[in-house]
Design a protein around this motif. Structure first.
Motif, PDB file in Angstrom:
ATOM      1  N   PHE A 302       0.853  -1.187   0.000  1.00  0.00           N
ATOM      2  CA  PHE A 302       0.000   0.000   0.000  1.00  0.00           C
ATOM      3  C   PHE A 302       0.895   1.246   0.000  1.00  0.00           C
ATOM      4  CE2 PHE A 302      -3.162  -3.021   1.662  1.00  0.00           C
ATOM      5  CZ  PHE A 302      -4.208  -2.729   0.797  1.00  0.00           C
ATOM      6  N   TRP A 303       0.606   2.173  -0.875  1.00  0.00           N
ATOM      7  CA  TRP A 303       1.478   3.285  -1.210  1.00  0.00           C
ATOM      8  C   TRP A 303       1.153   4.515  -0.363  1.00  0.00           C
ATOM      9  CZ3 TRP A 303      -1.714   0.304  -4.067  1.00  0.00           C
ATOM     10  CH2 TRP A 303      -3.009   0.800  -4.286  1.00  0.00           C
ATOM     11  N   GLY A 304       2.060   5.504  -0.396  1.00  0.00           N
ATOM     12  CA  GLY A 304       1.925   6.679   0.450  1.00  0.00           C
ATOM     13  C   GLY A 304       0.699   7.522   0.169  1.00  0.00           C
ATOM     14  N   SER A 305       0.257   7.551  -1.077  1.00  0.00           N
ATOM     15  CA  SER A 305      -0.897   8.388  -1.439  1.00  0.00           C
ATOM     16  C   SER A 305      -2.208   7.610  -1.398  1.00  0.00           C
ATOM     17  CB  SER A 305      -0.696   8.980  -2.838  1.00  0.00           C
ATOM     18  OG  SER A 305      -0.519   7.940  -3.799  1.00  0.00           O
ATOM     19  N   LEU A 306      -2.250   6.502  -0.665  1.00  0.00           N
ATOM     20  CA  LEU A 306      -3.491   5.732  -0.532  1.00  0.00           C
ATOM     21  C   LEU A 306      -4.672   6.585  -0.076  1.00  0.00           C
ATOM     22  CD1 LEU A 306      -4.797   2.880  -0.617  1.00  0.00           C
ATOM     23  CD2 LEU A 306      -4.147   2.653   1.802  1.00  0.00           C
ATOM     24  N   PRO A 307      -4.471   7.622   0.778  1.00  0.00           N
ATOM     25  CA  PRO A 307      -5.629   8.449   1.150  1.00  0.00           C
ATOM     26  C   PRO A 307      -6.360   9.058  -0.038  1.00  0.00           C
ATOM     27  CG  PRO A 307      -3.821   8.867   2.662  1.00  0.00           C
ATOM     28  CD  PRO A 307      -3.276   7.980   1.574  1.00  0.00           C
ATOM     29  N   LEU A 308      -5.651   9.395  -1.121  1.00  0.00           N
ATOM     30  CA  LEU A 308      -6.331   9.942  -2.291  1.00  0.00           C
ATOM     31  C   LEU A 308      -7.284   8.917  -2.889  1.00  0.00           C
ATOM     32  CD1 LEU A 308      -6.840  11.997  -4.576  1.00  0.00           C
ATOM     33  CD2 LEU A 308      -4.865  11.000  -5.758  1.00  0.00           C
ATOM     34  N   ALA A 309      -6.820   7.687  -3.081  1.00  0.00           N
ATOM     35  CA  ALA A 309      -7.691   6.651  -3.637  1.00  0.00           C
ATOM     36  C   ALA A 309      -8.932   6.474  -2.769  1.00  0.00           C
ATOM     37  CB  ALA A 309      -6.915   5.335  -3.758  1.00  0.00           C
ATOM     38  N   TYR A 310      -8.732   6.473  -1.469  1.00  0.00           N
ATOM     39  CA  TYR A 310      -9.841   6.335  -0.518  1.00  0.00           C
ATOM     40  C   TYR A 310     -10.853   7.461  -0.699  1.00  0.00           C
ATOM     41  CZ  TYR A 310     -11.932   7.020   4.182  1.00  0.00           C
ATOM     42  OH  TYR A 310     -12.774   7.242   5.240  1.00  0.00           O
ATOM     43  N   HIS A 311     -10.386   8.703  -0.759  1.00  0.00           N
ATOM     44  CA  HIS A 311     -11.306   9.834  -0.894  1.00  0.00           C
ATOM     45  C   HIS A 311     -11.974   9.873  -2.268  1.00  0.00           C
ATOM     46  CE1 HIS A 311     -10.493  11.659   2.951  1.00  0.00           C
ATOM     47  NE2 HIS A 311      -9.193  11.696   2.732  1.00  0.00           N
TER      48      HIS A 311
END
Length: 414
Positions: A302-311
């Motif tokens: 799981f990559w550092g920008s996973l929060p973007l995919a989530y949002h």
């Protein structure tokens, strides 16, 4: 050591999940994504300041015990308590540790790659060889075995160059006895800088990979693979990076699937060539002027920008849970394009570097206009499509606690 969270609810019929490493925005996002979908989530943090410990979606939080054996035993005990559960891990170091004890984790359905697959993407030489076989372009890379080989290379390389280790997790033990550390990337603008930096590694007899710098912006393509098939895809572009000349994403934006569709097919072919199973990020440097993409690396976790995919509605932890935990089929449903996500600490450091320290930016071909950058930083706070790596209105405690911890550390330093 347990840390109680929400009171238990009647979810005994739902397969629980354990997230090993809830200290970062990545682990926090896994907790949020699974919790929102009704999964009972148990999390393990390094200390009491772990971001995910205060999430409303965490059923119970634990602080990991000291030492590898104790941490594995802690998970084994938790697995015996829960019965069957899904096990997520965040960092490459933790995944490698758990893979060493994979046979002891029989109560868990493992949500991360086995070590053989992980090694295939951690070793950039092997990744680039696989990329060449499927027609994915990689930047020119050179690996020296003797320091005097630099003389010939400096005459043909285009500067600046980027230095990175072909196998970063395999060289630390060889560097540490000489007082050297593993840097993810290092930039050299001139042959003289390259020679001086590489000379440091002569006592160890190993040197980082030399890679020509690629113009453009970071483009990430994310794929959930199983049995050689891509079950879900997502992509984003990096709008800002820290450091500004290239590093990791401090602000990124979701990109519609219709864009870079041919490149996505190549990314899937590359993962198929690597016999990849699970989630992966294929990272490129994309030059919009030439319409060319150069492969940087494959990230097998799981990559550092996973929060973007989530949002944006690309729920990779939940989809991974369903596909590998429950054995259900998943559908490549749409996600929202144009969503922006900000990692505020590095984003603020980037702004300060642009405002007050542009002379420290290593790529001298890049110049930033100070006033527009400052205006953009402020306007993003009121942009309707702006989201954040840590802050979420429906789950505010991790942000509040993180802010309190940062202020406490700053006061203690003073």
């Amino acid at each position: 050591m347990d840390r109680a969270q929400l009171p238990a609810t009647d979810l005994t019929s739902t397969l629980p999940a354990v997230v090993f490493g809830i200290d970062t925005p990545i682990g926090l996002t896994i907790v949020r994504d699974l919790g929102r979908h009704g999964v009972p989530v148990y999390g393990v943090a390094r200390n009491n300041e772990g971001l995910g410990l205060s999430s409303r979606w965490l059923r119970r939080g634990l602080v990991r015990d000291a030492g590898e054996e104790a941490q594995v035993a802690q998970l084994v005990t938790l697995g015996q308590e829960l019965g069957t559960a899904c096990l997520f891990a965040v960092s490459e170091g933790d995944i490698a540790m758990l893979n060493r004890h994979r046979a002891r984790l029989g109560n868990f359905k493992i949500m991360f790659a086995d070590q053989a697959r992980l090694d295939s993407v951690l070793n950039k030489d092997r990744t680039y060889e696989a990329a060449a076989r499927v027609g994915v372009r990689a930047p020119r890379s050179e690996q020296i075995t003797r320091l005097d080989e630099l003389d010939a290379l400096c005459g043909v390389l285009r500067f600046p160059v980027v230095l990175k280790w072909a196998n970063p997790h395999g060289v630390g033990a060889k560097l540490r006895p000489h007082g050297l550390t593993v840097a993810k990337t290092h930039y050299c603008d001139t042959p003289e800088q390259l020679r001086a930096y590489m000379a440091r590694f002569a006592p160890a007899g190993i040197w980082p990979l030399i890679q020509e710098y690629c113009a453009g912006y970071g483009l990430g393509q994310f794929v959930l693979m199983k049995d050689g098939q891509a079950h879900y895809t997502f992509q984003h572009r990096r709008l800002h990076e820290w450091p500004p000349e290239g590093g990791f994403s401090s602000q990124c934006e979701s990109v519609a699937r219709e864009q870079h569709a041919a490149l996505m097919e190549k990314s899937i072919a590359l993962l198929r060539e690597l016999a990849w199973e699970g989630i992966a990020m294929v990272e490129y440097r994309y030059d919009p002027v030439r319409d060319e993409a150069a492969l940087m690396e494959v990230n097998g976790r799981f990559w550092g920008s996973l929060p973007l995919a989530y949002h944006a509605g690309a729920s990779f932890p939940w989809l991974c849970y369903r596909l590998f935990g429950l054995g259900e089929n998943v559908v490549n449903t749409p996600y929202r394009s144009g969503v922006r996500c900000r990692f505020m600490v590095p984003e603020t450091k980037r702004l300060l570097r642009i405002l007050f320290g542009q002379d420290k930016i290593k790529d001298k071909t890049i110049r930033f206009r100070r006033l527009p950058e400052l205006a953009g930083y402020c306007l993003d706070f009121v942009r309707p499509a702006s989201r954040y790596y840590v802050f979420e209105a429906k789950d505010p405690k991790p942000f509040v606690n993180d802010l309190r911890n940062m202020l406490g550390k700053a006061l203690r330093r003073k």
